[in-house]
Design a protein around this motif. Structure first.
Motif, PDB file in Angstrom:
ATOM      1  N   LEU A 113       3.364   2.416   2.545  1.00 37.78           N
ATOM      2  CA  LEU A 113       2.765   1.134   2.921  1.00 37.78           C
ATOM      3  C   LEU A 113       3.827   0.041   2.972  1.00 37.78           C
ATOM      4  O   LEU A 113       3.807  -0.826   3.857  1.00 37.78           O
ATOM      5  N   PHE A 153      -0.518  -9.879   8.426  1.00 36.91           N
ATOM      6  CA  PHE A 153      -0.963  -8.496   8.279  1.00 36.91           C
ATOM      7  C   PHE A 153      -0.282  -7.832   7.098  1.00 36.91           C
ATOM      8  O   PHE A 153      -0.899  -7.027   6.397  1.00 36.91           O
ATOM      9  N   ALA A 154       0.986  -8.208   6.833  1.00 36.28           N
ATOM     10  CA  ALA A 154       1.657  -7.663   5.646  1.00 36.28           C
ATOM     11  C   ALA A 154       0.910  -8.073   4.390  1.00 36.28           C
ATOM     12  O   ALA A 154       0.727  -7.268   3.471  1.00 36.28           O
ATOM     13  N   LEU A 155       0.454  -9.324   4.373  1.00 37.37           N
ATOM     14  CA  LEU A 155      -0.306  -9.802   3.213  1.00 37.37           C
ATOM     15  C   LEU A 155      -1.609  -9.022   3.051  1.00 37.37           C
ATOM     16  O   LEU A 155      -1.988  -8.617   1.953  1.00 37.37           O
ATOM     17  N   PHE A 156      -2.292  -8.771   4.177  1.00 37.59           N
ATOM     18  CA  PHE A 156      -3.531  -8.000   4.115  1.00 37.59           C
ATOM     19  C   PHE A 156      -3.254  -6.581   3.618  1.00 37.59           C
ATOM     20  O   PHE A 156      -4.023  -6.028   2.815  1.00 37.59           O
ATOM     21  N   VAL A 157      -2.143  -6.000   4.089  1.00 37.35           N
ATOM     22  CA  VAL A 157      -1.804  -4.642   3.646  1.00 37.35           C
ATOM     23  C   VAL A 157      -1.565  -4.629   2.141  1.00 37.35           C
ATOM     24  O   VAL A 157      -2.021  -3.722   1.437  1.00 37.35           O
ATOM     25  N   ILE A 158      -0.881  -5.675   1.627  1.00 40.16           N
ATOM     26  CA  ILE A 158      -0.625  -5.736   0.181  1.00 40.16           C
ATOM     27  C   ILE A 158      -1.941  -5.800  -0.581  1.00 40.16           C
ATOM     28  O   ILE A 158      -2.137  -5.095  -1.576  1.00 40.16           O
ATOM     29  N   ALA A 159      -2.884  -6.616  -0.082  1.00 39.15           N
ATOM     30  CA  ALA A 159      -4.157  -6.758  -0.792  1.00 39.15           C
ATOM     31  C   ALA A 159      -4.926  -5.445  -0.776  1.00 39.15           C
ATOM     32  O   ALA A 159      -5.457  -5.007  -1.806  1.00 39.15           O
ATOM     33  N   VAL A 160      -4.965  -4.782   0.390  1.00 37.71           N
ATOM     34  CA  VAL A 160      -5.700  -3.516   0.468  1.00 37.71           C
ATOM     35  C   VAL A 160      -5.034  -2.469  -0.403  1.00 37.71           C
ATOM     36  O   VAL A 160      -5.708  -1.663  -1.063  1.00 37.71           O
ATOM     37  N   ALA A 161      -3.682  -2.484  -0.448  1.00 37.51           N
ATOM     38  CA  ALA A 161      -2.983  -1.503  -1.275  1.00 37.51           C
ATOM     39  C   ALA A 161      -3.282  -1.737  -2.743  1.00 37.51           C
ATOM     40  O   ALA A 161      -3.422  -0.768  -3.508  1.00 37.51           O
ATOM     41  N   ALA A 162      -3.401  -3.007  -3.152  1.00 35.14           N
ATOM     42  CA  ALA A 162      -3.735  -3.278  -4.548  1.00 35.14           C
ATOM     43  C   ALA A 162      -5.118  -2.730  -4.868  1.00 35.14           C
ATOM     44  O   ALA A 162      -5.319  -2.085  -5.908  1.00 35.14           O
ATOM     45  N   ALA A 163      -6.077  -2.946  -3.947  1.00 32.39           N
ATOM     46  CA  ALA A 163      -7.419  -2.401  -4.160  1.00 32.39           C
ATOM     47  C   ALA A 163      -7.374  -0.881  -4.231  1.00 32.39           C
ATOM     48  O   ALA A 163      -8.023  -0.260  -5.089  1.00 32.39           O
ATOM     49  N   VAL A 186      -4.866   1.077  -5.150  1.00 35.88           N
ATOM     50  CA  VAL A 186      -4.281   1.563  -6.402  1.00 35.88           C
ATOM     51  C   VAL A 186      -5.293   1.465  -7.540  1.00 35.88           C
ATOM     52  O   VAL A 186      -5.466   2.413  -8.315  1.00 35.88           O
ATOM     53  N   GLY A 187      -5.999   0.322  -7.611  1.00 44.59           N
ATOM     54  CA  GLY A 187      -6.968   0.168  -8.688  1.00 44.59           C
ATOM     55  C   GLY A 187      -8.033   1.233  -8.638  1.00 44.59           C
ATOM     56  O   GLY A 187      -8.325   1.908  -9.633  1.00 44.59           O
TER      57      GLY A 187
END
Lengths: 168, 98
Positions: free
Chosen positions: B37, B59-69, B71-72
């Motif tokens: 990612l 879009f990078a910011l959105f990818v970071i947020a989705v990746a955090a979700a 991982v959790g």
């Protein structure tokens, strides 16, 4: 242009750190060490973002990945320690996986250097944070709100999944 | 600089693929996914810089947020899995295989 050369040197240094740490992540046997090297990779990636004048995303990367995700991963690793974890780390597909990854990387790098991008030089002053935020809360307001719903749902789901079950 | 960052992203992506395919531990697979990612994010940000448009960064910011979700949620599932099956070895977690 000396300024651009400095950028190039900084980008190369952080790229070497990021790639070296990423190689350690996939090759070390101790999974806790893997998590720490993943943190190093993620923070050097944040430095790469900042060099590419995406300051806000770089800071967000350090906060979210360097802080939250790494701590979460280390906690999960420590909660799921099982006996005999470090004996069979790799599966039988490892040589094939190495071959495939090397092939993909050679192909993509060749493609990157052969493509005539024709994009010219980036704007000298870098990115405008005001434009960024106006776009985030204007044109992309609905995806932004959707992301917050996704995060909420993921949090509720993770709490539900990880809470102590009494059925077994 | 464009070629260099795109090449770094490509190599990082391949390292992620290697980790994804070669490791047995499910947490390691999640970590390799994070590497991939991030490789995609480097691409987004490079093109955002060279096209002088902030959409790549968004879009990078959105990818970071989705990746955090991701991982959790993924780690929640893995904790549950350890409680139920006492293993994280992906070769043994074949209950859905027919």
């Amino acid at each position: 242009m000396p300024a651009l050369d400095g950028q190039l040197i900084a980008l190369s240094v952080f790229s070497v750190i990021a790639l070296g740490a990423a190689l350690m992540v996939v090759n070390l046997r101790n999974i806790v060490h893997c998590a720490y090297f993943l943190a190093l990779t993620l923070i050097s990636t944040a430095a790469i973002y900042i060099i590419l004048s995406a300051d806000f995303v770089g800071i967000a990367q350090i906060l979210i990945y360097g802080g939250a995700v790494t701590v979460l991963l280390v906690f999960a690793i420590m909660l799921t320690r099982l006996p005999g974890d470090e004996e069979a780390v790799y599966n039988t597909w490892r040589p094939f996986a190495a071959f495939l990854a090397a092939g993909i990387s050679i192909m993509l790098v060749t493609l990157v250097y052969k493509t005539p991008w024709g994009l010219g030089q980036p704007a000298a002053k870098g990115m405008d944070l005001q434009l960024f935020s106006e776009m985030l809360f204007g044109k992309y307001l609905v995806p932004f709100e959707a992301i917050s719903l996704v995060l909420l749902a993921a949090m509720v789901g993770a709490i539900y999944l990880a809470k102590k079950g009494d059925e077994d | 600089m464009l070629e260099l960052s795109l090449a770094v992203s490509a190599v990082l992506f391949s390292i992620g693929i290697f980790g994804l395919l070669s490791r047995r531990n499910a947490i390691m697979v999640l970590m390799s996914l994070e590497l991939m990612l991030n490789a995609a994010n480097i691409n987004f940000i490079t093109f955002s810089l060279y096209r002088s448009s902030p959409e790549g960064q968004l879009f990078a910011l959105f990818v970071i947020a989705v990746a955090a979700a991701e991982v959790g949620l993924g780690l929640g599932i893995l904790l549950r899995l350890v409680k139920l099956r006492k293993t994280l070895n992906l070769d043994e977690l074949d209950i859905l295989k027919w």
